[in-house]
Design a protein around this motif. Structure first.
Motif, PDB file in Angstrom:
ATOM      1  N   GLU A 111       4.047  -2.777   0.042  1.00 59.54           N
ATOM      2  CA  GLU A 111       4.867  -4.239  -0.187  1.00 59.54           C
ATOM      3  C   GLU A 111       2.911  -4.494  -1.574  1.00 59.54           C
ATOM      4  N   ALA A 112       1.656  -3.905  -1.353  1.00 65.32           N
ATOM      5  CA  ALA A 112       1.094  -3.219  -2.011  1.00 65.32           C
ATOM      6  C   ALA A 112       1.050  -2.705  -4.107  1.00 65.32           C
ATOM      7  N   ALA A 113       2.524  -1.990  -3.524  1.00 66.67           N
ATOM      8  CA  ALA A 113       2.742  -1.055  -4.802  1.00 66.67           C
ATOM      9  C   ALA A 113       3.817  -1.460  -4.998  1.00 66.67           C
ATOM     10  N   GLU A 114       4.984  -2.352  -4.288  1.00 64.74           N
ATOM     11  CA  GLU A 114       5.945  -3.170  -4.610  1.00 64.74           C
ATOM     12  C   GLU A 114       7.145  -2.862  -4.878  1.00 64.74           C
ATOM     13  N   LEU A 115       6.956  -1.339  -3.712  1.00 70.96           N
ATOM     14  CA  LEU A 115       8.030  -0.931  -3.060  1.00 70.96           C
ATOM     15  C   LEU A 115       8.672  -1.227  -1.930  1.00 70.96           C
ATOM     16  N   THR A 116       9.883  -0.227  -1.072  1.00 71.41           N
ATOM     17  CA  THR A 116      10.394  -0.556  -0.004  1.00 71.41           C
ATOM     18  C   THR A 116       9.726   1.319   1.369  1.00 71.41           C
ATOM     19  N   GLU A 117       9.820   0.794   2.122  1.00 67.36           N
ATOM     20  CA  GLU A 117       8.972   1.717   2.756  1.00 67.36           C
ATOM     21  C   GLU A 117      10.368   2.825   2.568  1.00 67.36           C
TER      22      GLU A 117
END
Length: 216
Positions: free
Chosen positions: A49-55
């Protein structure tokens, strides 16, 4: 061939470049999250979430959370050691100037960047043997910045007393830094750097004394 290449580009980057960019985003996000809540409390979800990426992009680059911790640690350490080496080089052949410059840079960066400092000093301890091996390699690099191997060619032998002394020297510096960071920088930077330098001088003097004895 040109059209195939064009099809692989997105936003001016090819697939491999995008993968590298995502990996760096995850590392930067991990440093931020570890610095806020600690490694053990951090979750893959929070970092993504902090990286604005999905898992799914996390597992594209890292096998597990420990692999990301190691990558984050190496990222912090590599940049710090690069700056320390440049600072030491400014002292030329004067061992005392090199030592003071490198240590001043080291403690300055720890105070300027508390979150990476937490990753570098506090969150990396007691995780696993694999992580311990990475920190040991970093300690050797740290030692080589403070005392270049050219000072004592025999120091490359891992069994020498000089190597033990250099290991103790770096351990003392890191212990001082860990205490200083964990207590939120209570002493002035200059004082802490001077105390660390004094431990280094004792170790270096003992290494020189032993080398002189063996050369007689």
């Amino acid at each position: 061939m040109a059209s195939s290449r064009k099809a692989r580009l997105y936003g001016g980057m090819d697939a491999e470049e995008r993968r590298a960019e995502r990996r760096l985003k995850l590392i930067d996000a991990a440093i931020e999250v570890y610095g806020e809540v600690g490694y053990r409390a951090a979750t893959v979800k929070a970092i993504c979430e902090a990286a604005e990426l999905t898992e799914r992009y996390f597992y594209e680059s890292f096998a597990n959370s420990e692999a990301l911790l190691i990558a984050a640690y190496n990222h912090v350490v590599d940049h710090l050691h690069e700056e320390m080496a440049a600072a030491a080089a400014s002292g030329g052949d004067d061992a005392e100037l090199r030592l003071r410059a490198a240590l001043t840079l080291y403690f300055t960066r720890l105070k300027e960047h508390p979150k990476p400092a937490r990753v570098f000093l506090l969150e990396i301890t007691g995780i696993s043997p694999a992580v311990d091996a990475v920190t040991l390699d970093a300690s050797r690099a740290f030692s080589d910045i403070l005392v270049p191997p050219a000072r004592d060619p025999k120091r490359s032998d891992k069994g020498t007393t000089a190597t033990l002394l250099s290991t103790g020297m770096v351990g003392a510096v890191i212990s001082i830094a860990r205490r200083w960071v964990s207590k939120h920088y209570p002493q002035p930077l200059e004082e802490v750097a001077a105390i660390a330098a004094s431990f280094c001088r004792v170790a270096l003097a003992e290494a020189d004394r032993r080398r002189d004895l063996h050369s007689v």
